[in-house]
Design a protein around this motif. Structure first.
Motif, short mmCIF file in Angstrom:
data_model
loop_
_atom_site.label_atom_id
_atom_site.label_comp_id
_atom_site.label_asym_id
_atom_site.label_seq_id
_atom_site.Cartn_x
_atom_site.Cartn_y
_atom_site.Cartn_z
N VAL A 76 -46.27 -13.54 69.13
CA VAL A 76 -47.59 -14.32 69.14
C VAL A 76 -47.35 -15.38 70.59
O VAL A 76 -49.11 -16.12 70.71
CB VAL A 76 -47.98 -15.65 67.79
N HIS A 117 -49.21 -13.60 72.89
CA HIS A 117 -50.48 -13.36 72.83
C HIS A 117 -51.00 -13.89 71.21
O HIS A 117 -51.52 -13.34 71.19
CB HIS A 117 -50.03 -11.80 72.01
N VAL A 168 -53.72 -12.95 69.08
CA VAL A 168 -54.15 -12.46 67.90
C VAL A 168 -53.91 -13.56 66.32
O VAL A 168 -53.18 -14.70 66.68
CB VAL A 168 -52.40 -11.19 67.93
N VAL A 190 -49.71 -10.11 63.28
CA VAL A 190 -48.68 -9.19 63.68
C VAL A 190 -47.99 -8.82 62.98
O VAL A 190 -47.53 -9.70 61.77
CB VAL A 190 -48.31 -9.68 64.27
N CYS A 215 -60.03 -11.12 63.75
CA CYS A 215 -59.19 -11.36 64.42
C CYS A 215 -58.52 -10.05 65.00
O CYS A 215 -58.39 -8.83 64.84
CB CYS A 215 -58.02 -12.09 63.86
N ASP A 216 -57.62 -10.18 66.22
CA ASP A 216 -57.15 -8.79 67.35
C ASP A 216 -55.66 -9.05 66.14
O ASP A 216 -55.24 -9.62 65.77
CB ASP A 216 -57.03 -9.58 68.53
N PHE A 217 -55.53 -7.72 66.25
CA PHE A 217 -54.18 -7.37 65.70
C PHE A 217 -52.68 -6.86 66.51
O PHE A 217 -53.12 -6.56 67.74
CB PHE A 217 -54.33 -6.06 64.57
N GLY A 218 -51.99 -7.32 65.72
CA GLY A 218 -50.83 -7.72 67.51
C GLY A 218 -49.57 -6.91 66.45
O GLY A 218 -49.19 -6.46 65.80
#
Length: 227
Positions: free
Chosen positions: A104, A107, A110, A113, A191-194
């Motif tokens: 994180v 990134h 993100v 995660v 949100c974005d996923f990692g």
């Protein structure tokens, strides 16, 4: 800047696994900032096991209401920038927190995660298989694939930015099953996923966790309806 991490462990009658689960968090190569054990009205030795760790954990007892209500109690109490959920019968691998924090920081966009995981037997040293989680490049695809298929990753592998729970809402208390799936659908739109492609959790397969798999399609459909 230091990222703080809260680990919440909801527990209902898994006292025989709980010590090993707590120990797996205490053994992290990157120490967490707080461990919150939420006893969801257990009638076994959960409270006695938890009491031997009171110097290292916060112990919360509540009337039985299901995993969603236990998770929500943990979220409300948590203070970390990031929240991890660890089921009371599962285990973190020693570098789980360290590897996710590394991710994180590289990134920062993100909000969630997750990782691969091992499926293990009642004896956690018995590795049955490695489960590989799905991954997609953008939110739209994530939402489409979640709605089309199912959960796609294991809740115990996740690290989630705590503020997101107050953006999308907490776990639905009425969902006794597939509450994680419902949450991932809502978070995919926020949100974005990692993804860290390493098995960083041991997911324990035993007789006690088979009940919720009796009607998977019915549970998934209910989770989709409540998003």
């Amino acid at each position: 800047m230091k990222d703080t991490v809260s680990v919440m462990i909801p527990c209902f009658n898994h006292g025989h696994f709980l010590a090993e689960t707590i120990e797996s968090v205490l053994a992290q190569t990157k120490a967490v900032d707080e461990i919150i054990v939420i006893d969801d009205g257990s009638t076994d030795r959960t409270s006695q096991v938890a009491s031997s760790y009171l110097d290292a954990i916060q112990y919360v007892y509540k009337a039985n209401g299901g995993v969603s209500t236990a998770l929500n109690a943990g979220i409300r109490r948590a203070t970390g920038d990031w929240v991890c959920w660890l089921s009371a019968d599962d285990l973190f691998m020693p570098n789980k927190i360290e590897r996710q924090l590394e991710y994180v920081r590289v990134h920062p966009n993100v909000g969630l995660v997750y990782t691969d995981f091992y499926i293990v037997g009642e004896d956690a040293n018995e590795i049955i298989s490695r489960a590989r989680s799905s991954t997609f490049s953008d939110r739209k695809t994530w939402e489409e694939q979640l709605l089309k298929t199912g959960c796609l990753f294991n809740g115990s592998t996740t690290m989630i930015r705590r503020t997101l729970f107050y953006k999308v809402g907490l776990f639905h208390p009425e969902l006794l099953h597939s509450q994680d799936y419902n949450m991932w659908i809502r978070l995919a739109g926020a949100c974005d996923f990692g993804f860290v492609p390493e098995p960083l959790v041991k997911y324990r397969w035993h007789k006690g966790n088979e009940e919720h798999r009796e009607k998977p399609n019915e549970y998934r459909e209910r989770a989709r309806q409540l998003r």
